[in-house]
Scaffold this motif. Structure first.
Motif, PDB file in Angstrom:
ATOM      1  N   LEU A 246      22.414  -5.256  -8.460  1.00 35.16           N
ATOM      2  CA  LEU A 246      22.046  -6.573  -8.965  1.00 35.16           C
ATOM      3  C   LEU A 246      20.562  -6.698  -9.266  1.00 35.16           C
ATOM      4  N   VAL A 247      19.722  -5.840  -8.673  1.00 33.27           N
ATOM      5  CA  VAL A 247      18.271  -5.982  -8.779  1.00 33.27           C
ATOM      6  C   VAL A 247      17.625  -4.639  -9.076  1.00 33.27           C
ATOM      7  N   TRP A 248      16.712  -4.638 -10.050  1.00 31.49           N
ATOM      8  CA  TRP A 248      15.873  -3.475 -10.336  1.00 31.49           C
ATOM      9  C   TRP A 248      14.591  -3.573  -9.509  1.00 31.49           C
ATOM     10  N   THR A 249      14.119  -2.464  -8.972  1.00 28.95           N
ATOM     11  CA  THR A 249      12.773  -2.365  -8.427  1.00 28.95           C
ATOM     12  C   THR A 249      11.983  -1.537  -9.425  1.00 28.95           C
ATOM     13  N   VAL A 250      10.888  -2.122  -9.922  1.00 29.82           N
ATOM     14  CA  VAL A 250      10.114  -1.517 -11.004  1.00 29.82           C
ATOM     15  C   VAL A 250       8.680  -1.299 -10.541  1.00 29.82           C
ATOM     16  N   ASP A 251       8.182  -0.071 -10.691  1.00 34.46           N
ATOM     17  CA  ASP A 251       6.817   0.291 -10.339  1.00 34.46           C
ATOM     18  C   ASP A 251       5.933   0.041 -11.571  1.00 34.46           C
ATOM     19  N   LEU A 252       4.818  -0.646 -11.357  1.00 30.73           N
ATOM     20  CA  LEU A 252       3.939  -1.022 -12.478  1.00 30.73           C
ATOM     21  C   LEU A 252       2.542  -0.452 -12.305  1.00 30.73           C
ATOM     22  N   ARG A 253       1.844  -0.324 -13.420  1.00 28.32           N
ATOM     23  CA  ARG A 253       0.419  -0.008 -13.412  1.00 28.32           C
ATOM     24  C   ARG A 253      -0.245  -0.937 -14.424  1.00 28.32           C
ATOM     25  N   PRO A 254      -1.533  -1.246 -14.206  1.00 29.45           N
ATOM     26  CA  PRO A 254      -2.201  -2.141 -15.168  1.00 29.45           C
ATOM     27  C   PRO A 254      -2.136  -1.565 -16.585  1.00 29.45           C
ATOM     28  N   ALA A 255      -1.866  -2.403 -17.545  1.00 27.50           N
ATOM     29  CA  ALA A 255      -1.801  -1.974 -18.946  1.00 27.50           C
ATOM     30  C   ALA A 255      -3.220  -1.709 -19.448  1.00 27.50           C
TER      31      ALA A 255
ATOM     32  N   ASP B 299       0.860  -1.187   0.000  1.00 26.92           N
ATOM     33  CA  ASP B 299       0.000   0.000   0.000  1.00 26.92           C
ATOM     34  C   ASP B 299       0.896   1.237   0.000  1.00 26.92           C
ATOM     35  N   ARG B 300       0.458   2.269  -0.688  1.00 24.25           N
ATOM     36  CA  ARG B 300       1.196   3.532  -0.723  1.00 24.25           C
ATOM     37  C   ARG B 300       0.330   4.606  -0.085  1.00 24.25           C
TER      38      ARG B 300
ATOM     39  N   ASP C 173      -3.428   1.073  -3.703  1.00 32.74           N
ATOM     40  CA  ASP C 173      -2.736  -0.169  -4.037  1.00 32.74           C
ATOM     41  C   ASP C 173      -1.624   0.127  -5.035  1.00 32.74           C
ATOM     42  N   THR C 174      -0.549  -0.621  -4.961  1.00 32.38           N
ATOM     43  CA  THR C 174       0.515  -0.526  -5.944  1.00 32.38           C
ATOM     44  C   THR C 174       0.911  -1.932  -6.369  1.00 32.38           C
TER      45      THR C 174
END
Length: 105
Positions: free
Chosen positions: A95-104, A42-43, A55-56
């Motif tokens: 070593l790791v990307w954190t990627v923020d997504l939204r529904p397409a 949750d944000r 929600d995220t």
């Protein structure tokens, strides 16, 4: 390869921890299978005197699997499609990307 990188490889290979997803570039016709950790925190956003909880959807993906994710790229997890929003961020070890997504759409 560092011990930490080897440990990350084993963690991402574990089917109980990571899931297989499909990455599709927004600018080229390139696509590839990747392993991701899916998170849905949750944000809390403040606006004036109010606070809103939303929600995220975020994923962590190894840089070795996806060296250059960009805003607008598509990530498909099962039957769900998401668009990368914002700028992906790497961890301290790079070593790791954190990627923020939204529904397409």
């Amino acid at each position: 390869m560092t011990v930490f990188a080897a440990a990350m490889d084993r963690i991402y290979a574990n089917p109980s921890m990571a899931v297989t997803a499909l990455w599709i570039s927004a600018t080229t016709s390139e696509e590839r299978s990747i392993r991701v950790f899916r998170r849905a925190p949750d944000r809390i956003t403040e606006f004036g005197a109010g606070r809103f909880v939303s929600d995220t959807t975020m994923v962590d993906v190894r840089v070795a699997d996806l060296p250059d994710p960009r805003t607008g790229d598509l990530i498909v997890i099962g039957a769900d499609s998401y668009t990368i929003q914002g700028e992906p961020v790497r961890d301290r070890e790079r070593l790791v990307w954190t990627v923020d997504l939204r529904p397409a759409t």
